[in-house]
Design a protein around this motif. Structure first.
Motif, PDB file in Angstrom:
ATOM      1  N   ARG A1670       0.842  -1.206   0.000  1.00 46.58           N
ATOM      2  CA  ARG A1670       0.000   0.000   0.000  1.00 46.58           C
ATOM      3  C   ARG A1670       0.868   1.243   0.000  1.00 46.58           C
ATOM      4  O   ARG A1670       0.618   2.209  -0.726  1.00 46.58           O
ATOM      5  CB  ARG A1670      -0.891  -0.013   1.238  1.00 46.58           C
ATOM      6  N   TRP A1671       1.913   1.222   0.794  1.00 44.51           N
ATOM      7  CA  TRP A1671       2.817   2.362   0.861  1.00 44.51           C
ATOM      8  C   TRP A1671       3.557   2.556  -0.458  1.00 44.51           C
ATOM      9  O   TRP A1671       3.673   3.671  -0.957  1.00 44.51           O
ATOM     10  CB  TRP A1671       3.801   2.147   2.004  1.00 44.51           C
ATOM     11  N   PHE A1674       0.906   3.457  -3.472  1.00 45.61           N
ATOM     12  CA  PHE A1674       0.190   4.729  -3.417  1.00 45.61           C
ATOM     13  C   PHE A1674       1.071   5.906  -2.989  1.00 45.61           C
ATOM     14  O   PHE A1674       0.678   7.040  -3.106  1.00 45.61           O
ATOM     15  CB  PHE A1674      -1.007   4.621  -2.454  1.00 45.61           C
ATOM     16  N   LYS A1675       2.280   5.656  -2.513  1.00 49.92           N
ATOM     17  CA  LYS A1675       3.239   6.727  -2.249  1.00 49.92           C
ATOM     18  C   LYS A1675       4.104   7.006  -3.466  1.00 49.92           C
ATOM     19  O   LYS A1675       4.978   7.869  -3.404  1.00 49.92           O
ATOM     20  CB  LYS A1675       4.149   6.318  -1.068  1.00 49.92           C
ATOM     21  N   ARG A1676       3.947   6.203  -4.492  1.00 52.93           N
ATOM     22  CA  ARG A1676       4.687   6.369  -5.735  1.00 52.93           C
ATOM     23  C   ARG A1676       6.181   6.213  -5.510  1.00 52.93           C
ATOM     24  O   ARG A1676       7.004   6.899  -6.111  1.00 52.93           O
ATOM     25  CB  ARG A1676       4.404   7.747  -6.347  1.00 52.93           C
ATOM     26  N   MET A1677       6.559   5.299  -4.576  1.00 53.70           N
ATOM     27  CA  MET A1677       7.981   5.074  -4.339  1.00 53.70           C
ATOM     28  C   MET A1677       8.533   4.172  -5.433  1.00 53.70           C
ATOM     29  O   MET A1677       7.863   3.247  -5.906  1.00 53.70           O
ATOM     30  CB  MET A1677       8.183   4.417  -2.972  1.00 53.70           C
ATOM     31  N   GLN A1719      -3.896   9.978  -6.168  1.00 51.44           N
ATOM     32  CA  GLN A1719      -3.679  10.676  -4.909  1.00 51.44           C
ATOM     33  C   GLN A1719      -4.945  10.683  -4.077  1.00 51.44           C
ATOM     34  O   GLN A1719      -4.900  10.513  -2.865  1.00 51.44           O
ATOM     35  CB  GLN A1719      -3.232  12.116  -5.189  1.00 51.44           C
ATOM     36  N   LYS A1722      -5.351   7.466  -2.619  1.00 53.87           N
ATOM     37  CA  LYS A1722      -4.394   7.235  -1.545  1.00 53.87           C
ATOM     38  C   LYS A1722      -4.842   7.935  -0.273  1.00 53.87           C
ATOM     39  O   LYS A1722      -4.757   7.379   0.817  1.00 53.87           O
ATOM     40  CB  LYS A1722      -3.030   7.728  -1.993  1.00 53.87           C
ATOM     41  N   THR A1723      -5.340   9.195  -0.479  1.00 59.03           N
ATOM     42  CA  THR A1723      -5.778   9.930   0.706  1.00 59.03           C
ATOM     43  C   THR A1723      -6.960   9.247   1.354  1.00 59.03           C
ATOM     44  O   THR A1723      -7.023   9.082   2.566  1.00 59.03           O
ATOM     45  CB  THR A1723      -6.160  11.370   0.297  1.00 59.03           C
ATOM     46  N   SER A1726      -5.831   6.237   3.098  1.00 64.00           N
ATOM     47  CA  SER A1726      -5.145   6.486   4.370  1.00 64.00           C
ATOM     48  C   SER A1726      -6.119   6.916   5.443  1.00 64.00           C
ATOM     49  O   SER A1726      -5.954   6.616   6.605  1.00 64.00           O
ATOM     50  CB  SER A1726      -4.051   7.542   4.171  1.00 64.00           C
TER      51      SER A1726
END
Length: 1728
Positions: A1670-1671, A1674-1677, A1719, A1722-1723, A1726
């Protein structure tokens, strides 16, 4: 006791110490001596009180007079009893002994109870004595004796035996003077009773009829005649007592016979005249002594001037002191204690009782009573007593030769001196010929001596000839003795009972049989002759010219006595004649080593090379080993070398003839050299002696020459040196022309002076000495000169071993003078002769005499050559031609006698040969007449028609040889051999030590060593074949032990398992034992085997063998039942109502079972305490099978059929557990036969036993495939125990409902717990078997019924824990209601923890399997905490039990729980523990799971125990060689998919595709957590491939790949309905597929669902991975291009925390338009 059933005493002194010894030692002021007391306790029952209290310090003959009342009891019907019982062989002799001891014991018991004593046992007669102090006491004593006789007649007057023979007893009674004369020497003594009372009692007994009591005139005069109903006999002097006239006498009669009669003083003996009135009967003797002394005072020995006895004459004066008068004058207040001390004596005055006793202490001490009594007891009995052996083992059936000698003496001579002279002659002559003087009588048949040849310790192979020679010698000597009018001797041979008979307090060693009676009859019916029976004549092998046939006479009690012969020695066959070594026609076989040694010495002797000295030889060997034949061969070689041979064979009588051999050698040496025995007339000899000044000392040769030819001058004083010089000169002169070889056969019979002569002869030049001897004579030389000869450095002893069995065929052909023998005969001779030539000869002679062998001529037909063996022609070539041998025989008659007796048996006439050939060929070829040559040339041996070689009996002479060998052993060694014979051919040493009566281990082990050295026993593990040759080559002694030894074993030189070297020895030793002795030893053997079986049974669950639990468990059950008797029933909480709508989570909260480490500890401790947890049950069952076989054999021989049935049933159960149905059927058939032979209906119709048989038959039928028969047997087993099993579905349903209601009723009411009974146990076994059968046959409805019935049985009872575990486990397995299942699990676990000490190995396995199932259920349901707890407990139990097969099921469950809950350290530790069994195991499945979880750990970022390359190598090899074993498919698929994922993560798609292809091959329909997890790994690899293929593959290929992924996801979704624990992974994979399809809302939803379910399950691995994705997503890492797996981080454990979890990549990156939505998503996610 088994052999002798002694009659028990009502008031028996258990300490058993003779009071006389206690008092004497007390008077001496000494403490008790246990050894002295024990010795006397054993000796006194064998002799009468007269012997015990005789003055043994005086010179013999010693005569003592007594005033007595005598009873002579003669048993009628005894001869018929002996004959009938003897026909029953060993069992009959045993019954004879039992009947005899019961009957005689009853008579003796009455005698002892009436204050009498048994003076002597005489076969079927008893002489009893009552002694009185003076004649005034005769009246009351006679009345007392008459009462005793009437009591005996009441009990024994008509005694019915079990074989229909009625025993009666007739009794003569006399009173008056009797004298006892003691005869003997310092080696053996006897006593003879004489006097008027003896004559009167003998006369009275002769007037008796069966059941009569006849009084002598004097006894009738003394008795109170008015008390008895009587009749006078025709002579009007003797009276027959019929019965009591009045039962209750009064007046003076009552006073005379009142209760205080025992207080009267009586004389104990003529030579001990003073009676000690203060010491009563109770203080005189105790158990083991003659009870005739029990109520009489201890005598005091008078001084010499007051003694009534003299050296050889009986005094008529009464010299006793009037002590009784003195006692009567003592004050009334003076009392006497038991120990003879007066209590109320004044201080300072000596105590009268002890003062009188001290006067005799010194004389009694000097007498050495124990040593004196030993002189009156036979040597075989003393050997048993000294070795502390039970006397019943002295009782046996053996072949002996009986010599009965009757003497008519002249009354004008001094009878005492005459009897002493006769005794000396009889004893010396019988001792010389190995006979044993048993008894001396002087009543019934006159003066009679009984001598036995062949008793234990006296056995010799030539007993019959020795008995005849001894009888002739005794008669010849006694005929010349003044005072002896005539000597009549009867000699018989046959099976005879030899043993101790009588009463516990008075018994003697006796010989009893028909042959004993026959010898007595021959003695009386053929006066002044030495007569013998037919069997004695045949077995003596003496020349027939020494026998004369006599006319047969009718003898009382005997029928078909056969031919009676008189033995008379002719002048040509005197016993002192020296026999030569016989000649043999054929060459010697074997013995190459011996021939080489002697030939070397003969070569040196013939060539005169004697500078270094010759080596003289002693050939040592047992009887029949071939010593004589070897000596003959040496003789022939010496004659060929021109050596003068002086040969002779000594006999037993030569041992007692001084200078017998030296006289013979000197005469032969002089005559063969041309000299006469008149040395003074030989110039050469005389001149040589004169030159040395020895011509005047020729008188020194008188003893050697056996004459008094030379007179000694008064002034001459010759010495031994002079004699040595004379012999040297004479021998040098004799050997000048020709050297001399001296050959002496049977040198053990040489006298000591001849040994001295040989010691001098061996020093002479030109003389070589070769002797043959028995081994015992070499080990223990007969004299110091023999020992000197044996120990000389120039004398070598050569032990002669048995003949190699390869020579047996040639030996048989030589003996029978044939060229061929049947192969079956060769096999039989090898087995039975054991390489002993004499045994082989006796076997052949016996078969020929019984017409079992045919000697015939070879007619050249094929039938004559089938199945035969032909030795080498050279071995059958005769040494002498017919003419030369006849001339040799003519030179010596003795040689001809020996040869003819051995070979004439196998000579047949030509007419007989033709008839035999015709009969034989008709049997072989019906209708085929063979063609014969006119002059047949060679002879062959054939078995007679219809003769089975396996059924040929062992010859009597061989048995005698073996018995002789047994008798030569020590008593302890004999007992060991007999006990070993009971066990069989092979036996363990510790079993012998167990069954030996009163065994002393140290002494027994020394005996084992000696028996092994003697060649009786050998190690049972001796290697054979090439291994044996290798050991012999390396110099290892063939008698060494090859038994495996433990390091702590302190007796490494003793064999643990031994065997008889000779099968025949074992058989004969067994046959010697009486039936009762065998039964006792067989029972002890079974007791030992039972103990051994119990040690193995401890390691086998008791319920597998249908046994009752051990006694310790039963006691615990009783204690536990008393403690919880009012406790409510745990099963009552079970909810039987089915509720299908119960909520799963609610049920799990209600009945969850959590196994903490604290609760599990008692179970683990219980596992550690189990001895059988480390071996398979099958191994222990295989060890039990031979024990069952031995127990069955011994119990059959012990005649305990009931016990045999129980052992066989347990054997059958063990066989069925090993799937040996054929053996089980055989055992059941045997059980059926035994049950039919048992008369006890309660035993044969016992429902428990019949139910067990039915269950066993049911299992046999099931394993044989007959299900219908199996069901019928199982139902019958249930019906016998009251278990109803319906047959129709409706009845099954109704029975199930009824059981459910019953169980529910038990639940509602609290009842007192009852203890489990035998019936409950058997019902539990039966229900277990029914449940097993219904499960195996697929009958589910009956399975449920059986489970309910089991639960009812364990409810409300304190049952054995196994039945509780079994019933609960079965109920848990079929229960579909989770709450009920949890409750059952909780109850079961609580019971197991509280009663963990009762858990067996299989109980724990069953419990661990149950918790394995629980762990799997918890894992499937997603309860990882409970799954981890249950799987940990199950694995711990399996690991402690070393139960790897069951541990396979729980190992992957535990590993899955560990990596899902991210317990990395525990996971690595578990893999390390799993690695150990993998390394030492050959099972593939263990290795698969190990490497599978190693790869799993790598994929999860854990520390790798194995590198990926190592895992890959294993998987490659393993999957390439995989087979169709379906139970390994899940593990294979899991391993392959893990490797495919690894390659996908590395981007090696081609390699990944290879491993993905295994999913098609290893496709499985099994739905389990592990199979679904493998499927999830496959989906992961396919999704990773899909992510990469977007840039490289066409849309069509992508659509196909998507289709496969969707199909597998549906399959996974379907599986998750049954396995909820896979839902987090399912949603995780769906989220990845959704994000690849850029469906972000679905991705979000699946990730949220996965987090929620993983959190609920405790799936930390999935939760961590989902959050990471998930991180990342959705954090686009950015994700790395290469996956940094743990294998690239090195082998440090620190990398576990640093190693990243692999991130599922997303390619290509999403565009900018989709960015806001991402985004937003993702928000929102979260925020959620």
């Amino acid at each position: 006791m088994s052999g002798i059933k002694w009659r028990a005493e009502p008031n028996e002194d258990r300490k058993g110490t003779p009071k006389i010894i206690q008092l004497i030692r007390q008077a001496q002021g000494l403490a008790p001596n246990p050894e002295e007391e024990s010795a006397l306790k054993k000796l006194t029952p064998h002799v009468p009180g007269i012997v015990t209290f005789a003055d043994h310090t005086r010179a013999l003959p010693l005569t003592t007079s007594y005033t007595t009342v005598l009873v002579f009891a003669d048993i009628s019907g005894f001869t018929a009893l002996c004959e009938k019982y003897s026909a029953m062989k060993n069992a009959g002799i045993d019954q004879l002994t039992k009947t005899l001891n019961n009957y005689l014991g009853e008579i003796v018991d009455n005698i002892i109870s009436s204050e009498g004593d048994v003076l002597k046992f005489a076969g079927d007669a008893i002489l009893a004595v009552w002694r009185v102090n003076n004649e005034s006491e005769l009246n009351s004593t006679v009345d007392q004796v008459i009462k005793c006789c009437l009591n005996i007649q009441d009990v024994c007057g008509s005694w019915e035996t079990d074989i229909g023979v009625r025993l009666t007893v007739k009794m003569g009674v006399s009173a008056g003077e009797m004298s006892v004369t003691f005869l003997g020497n310092n080696e053996f003594r006897a006593y003879v009773e004489l006097g008027p009372a003896i004559r009167d009692v003998n006369e009275a007994e002769n007037l008796c009829g069966a059941g009569h009591i006849v009084l002598s005139p004097y006894a009738w005069k003394l008795c109170t005649q008015s008390l008895y109903n009587h009749e006078l006999l025709p002579d009007q002097r003797h009276a027959r007592i019929l019965s009591y006239w009045r039962a209750n006498p009064s007046g003076s009669e009552a006073r005379k016979d009142g209760p205080l009669w025992f207080m009267r003083k009586r004389r104990m003996g003529g030579d001990w005249g003073v009676s000690v009135t203060s010491i009563t009967a109770a203080a005189a003797f105790s158990e083991g002594a003659s009870k005739s002394l029990f109520t009489r005072p201890i005598p005091i020995i008078n001084d010499a001037n007051t003694s009534k006895s003299c050296g050889d004459e009986t005094s008529k004066e009464d010299c006793s002191l009037p002590s009784s008068n003195r006692r009567n004058s003592e004050p009334n207040n003076s009392t006497t204690s038991e120990n003879g001390e007066e209590k109320n004596t004044r201080p300072g005055r000596p105590k009268p009782g002890l003062n009188r006793l001290r006067t005799v202490v010194k004389k009694v001490k000097d007498m050495r009573l124990d040593e004196s009594l030993r002189l009156y007891i036979l040597h075989p009995v003393l050997k048993k007593l000294d070795d502390n052996q039970p006397l019943e083992y002295l009782s046996e059936m053996r072949n002996v030769t009986v010599v009965f000698m009757n003497l008519v003496l002249d009354e004008n001579f001094n009878i005492n001196k005459l009897l002493q002279g006769v005794f000396e002659v009889v004893y010396s002559q019988s001792k010389m010929m190995h006979g044993c003087l048993n008894k001396v009588f002087f009543f019934d048949k006159g003066c009679t001596f009984l001598v036995i040849f062949g008793l234990p310790g006296y056995k010799h192979e030539n007993d019959c000839s020795h008995a005849l020679i001894c009888s002739h010698n005794m008669k010849s000597i006694l005929d010349q003795l003044a005072g002896v009018k005539s000597v009549s001797i009867g000699v018989t041979t046959g099976g005879t009972f030899c043993g101790v008979v009588g009463h516990k307090n008075r018994h003697e060693y006796s010989v009893i049989s028909r042959k004993v009676n026959m010898a007595a009859r021959l003695m009386m019916h053929y006066p002044n002759k030495v007569t013998c029976g037919e069997r004695t004549f045949q077995l003596s092998r003496l020349p027939s010219s020494n026998f004369q046939v006599l006319g047969t006479k009718r003898m009382k009690g005997l029928q078909n006595v056969g031919v009676i012969r008189e033995y008379v020695e002719s002048s040509g066959t005197t016993t002192q004649a020296m026999a030569k070594i016989p000649y043999f026609l054929f060459p010697l076989l074997g013995r190459e080593d011996e021939m080489e040694l002697i030939e070397l010495e003969l070569q040196r002797l013939a060539s005169g090379r004697e500078e270094e000295g010759l080596d003289h030889y002693v050939i040592s060997g047992a009887s029949g080993i071939g010593k004589t034949r070897l000596m003959d061969h040496f003789t022939r070689i010496a004659e060929q070398k021109n050596i003068n041979v002086i040969s002779c064979a000594l006999r037993l009588q030569h041992l007692h003839i001084a200078n017998c051999l030296s006289n013979y050698i000197t005469h032969v040496m002089l005559s063969s050299s041309g000299f006469s025995d008149r040395i003074e007339k030989e110039p050469d000899l005389l001149s040589a002696l004169s030159s040395c000044g020895l011509d005047s000392k020729l008188y020194l040769l008188n003893d050697i020459l056996g004459s008094k030819k030379y007179l000694r001058c008064l002034d001459e004083d010759g010495s031994e040196d002079d004699l040595r010089r004379i012999l040297t000169i004479i021998i040098e002169k004799c050997t000048e022309k020709q050297p001399v070889l001296v050959m002496v056969d049977d040198a053990q019979n040489m006298d000591h002076l001849s040994w001295k002569f040989l010691c001098e002869l061996r020093k002479m030049k030109g003389v070589l000495i070769v002797l043959s001897s028995r081994p015992a004579a070499i080990e223990k030389p007969s004299c110091e000169h023999a020992e000197e000869f044996m120990n000389c450095s120039s004398v070598r002893v050569k032990d002669l071993a048995v003949l190699d069995t390869q020579h047996i065929p040639a030996l048989a052909c030589q003996i029978m003078d044939v060229v061929r023998i049947p192969c079956e005969l060769e096999v039989m001779l090898r087995e039975r002769s054991q390489g002993v030539p004499y045994w082989c000869e006796q076997l052949l002679i016996d078969m020929k005499e019984k017409n079992q062998l045919i000697i015939t001529y070879d007619d050249g037909t094929a039938a004559m050559k089938e199945g035969v063996i032909t030795p080498n022609v050279k071995q059958l070539k005769k040494v002498f031609s017919e003419n030369s041998f006849d001339s040799v025989l003519d030179e010596n008659d003795n040689d001809q006698i020996e040869y003819n007796r051995a070979s004439s048996v196998f000579q047949v006439n030509d007419d007989e040969v033709m008839k035999q050939n015709e009969t034989t060929h008709n049997m072989m070829r019906s209708g085929c007449k063979p063609q014969r040559d006119k002059e047949p040339k060679v002879k062959i041996a054939l078995f007679s028609p219809l003769v089975n070689p396996k059924e040929v009996a062992v010859p009597h002479i061989m048995k005698e040889l073996i018995i002789t060998r047994l008798d030569s052993m020590r008593a302890s060694e004999q007992l060991i051999v007999k006990c070993a014979a009971v066990l069989g051919q092979t036996f363990p040493r510790d079993m012998i030590e167990y069954i030996l009566p009163k065994v002393q281990r140290v002494k027994a082990r020394k005996s084992f060593k000696r028996l092994k050295e003697m060649g009786i026993f050998e190690c049972a593990n001796i290697p054979t074949g090439r291994t044996a040759l290798l050991f012999q080559t390396n110099g290892l002694h063939p008698e060494a032990c090859f038994c495996p030894k433990m390091e702590e074993d302190c007796n490494k030189d003793l064999c643990n398992v031994m065997r008889f070297k000779n099968n025949l020895l074992q058989q004969i030793a067994y046959n010697i034992l009486m039936e009762s002795q065998r039964l006792d030893l067989h029972n002890k053997t079974v007791e030992y085997l039972e103990n051994q079986a119990n040690e193995i049974r401890k390691r086998i669950p008791y319920y597998l063998l249908y046994r009752k639990p051990n006694e310790g468990l039963e006691k615990k059950q009783v204690q536990r039942a008393s403690v919880i008797s009012r406790r409510s029933n745990k099963v009552s909480d079970v909810n039987i109502v089915d509720d299908e709508f119960e909520n799963l989570s609610k049920l799990s909260r209600r009945g969850a079972v959590h196994i903490s480490r604290t609760d599990l500890e008692p179970l683990i401790n219980a596992v550690c305490q189990l001895d059988g947890g480390h071996q398979q049950v099958a191994e222990f069952l295989k060890r039990l099978i031979p024990i069952y076989t031995d127990m069955e054999r011994h119990m059959r021989l012990a005649k305990d059929s009931k016990y045999v049935v129980d052992v066989l049933l347990e054997h059958a159960v063990a066989a069925i557990l090993l799937k040996d149905t054929l053996k089980c059927k055989e055992i059941l058939q045997t059980v059926e036969e035994l049950l039919q032979s048992i008369d006890d209906k309660d035993f044969t119709f016992d429902v428990f036993r019949l139910s067990k048989i039915s269950r066993i038959r049911g299992k046999v039928a099931y394993y044989s495939g007959d299900l219908e028969t199996a069901q019928r047997w199982f139902r019958r087993a249930g019906e016998l125990l009251g278990i109803h099993q319906p047959s129709t579905n409706l009845m099954i349903w109704l029975s199930t409902i009824r059981c459910m209601v019953h169980l529910k009723t038990l639940r509602k009411f609290t009842v007192e717990r009852r203890h489990a009974t035998d019936k409950t146990l058997e019902q539990g076994y039966c229900l277990s078997d029914l449940l097993w059968f219904y499960r195996e046959s697929g009958k589910e409805n009956l399975v449920h019924l059986s489970i309910l019935q089991q639960m009812i049985k364990v409810t409300g009872r304190t049952c054995y824990l196994h039945q509780v575990v079994e019933s609960y486990a079965a109920a848990i397995k079929v229960c579909k209601i989770e709450s009920t299942k949890r409750k059952l699990e909780t109850q079961l676990f609580e019971s197991c923890v509280s009663r963990h000490d009762e858990l067996s190995h299989n109980d724990l396995v069953m419990l661990a399997n149950m918790y394995t199932d629980m762990a799997i259920n918890y894992l499937n349901a997603g309860d990882l905490c409970e799954a981890l707890s249950s799987s940990t407990g199950a694995y711990e139990i399996f690991d402690k039990l070393n139960h790897q097969d069951s541990g396979l099921a729980v190992s992957p469950v535990l590993a899955s729980c560990l990596f899902l809950t991210r317990r990395n350290d525990q996971f690595c530790e578990f893999l390390q523990r799993l690695q150990s069994p993998v390394c030492r195991s050959d099972g593939r499945i263990q290795r698969v799971w190990y490497y599978t979880f190693c790869v799993e750990g790598i994929l999860n970022g854990d520390y790798p125990l194995q590198s990926f390359q190592c895992c890959l190598d294993f998987a490659t090899h393993y999957l390439r060689s995989c087979d169709a074993v379906s139970n390994e498919n899940v593990a294979r698929l899991y391993l392959a998919m893990n490797i495919a994922v690894w390659f996908c993560r590395k981007g090696q798609w081609d390699s990944a595709q290879i491993w993905l292809d295994y999913s098609e091959v290893l496709n499985t329909n099994i739905v389990s957590f592990l199979s679904l997890y493998a499927l999830s790994r496959k989906l992961e690899a396919m999704l990773l491939y899909l992510n990469t293929s977007k840039l490289t593959k066409s849309q069509k290929a992508l659509n196909a790949l998507n289709g496969k992924i969707e199909m597998d996801l549906k399959k996974l979704d379907k599986g998750c309905r049954k396995i909820p624990s896979m839902l987090p992974r399912f949603h995780h994979l769906k989220a990845y597929l959704s994000i690849l399809k850029q469906s972000y809302f679905k991705t979000k939803w699946h990730l949220m669902t996965a987090v929620k379910i993983a959190t609920k399950h405790g799936n930390i691995l999935e939760l961590t991975w989902v959050k990471r994705h998930r991180w990342m997503w959705f954090k686009r890492m950015d994700t790395p291009d290469q996956w940094p797996d743990s294998t690239s981080q090195g082998n440090s454990k620190s990398c576990i925390k640093e190693s990243p979890i692999y991130n599922w990549p997303i390619i290509p990156q999403t565009n900018n338009k989709e960015q806001p939505s991402l985004q937003y998503s993702k928000t929102t996610f979260s925020q959620k």
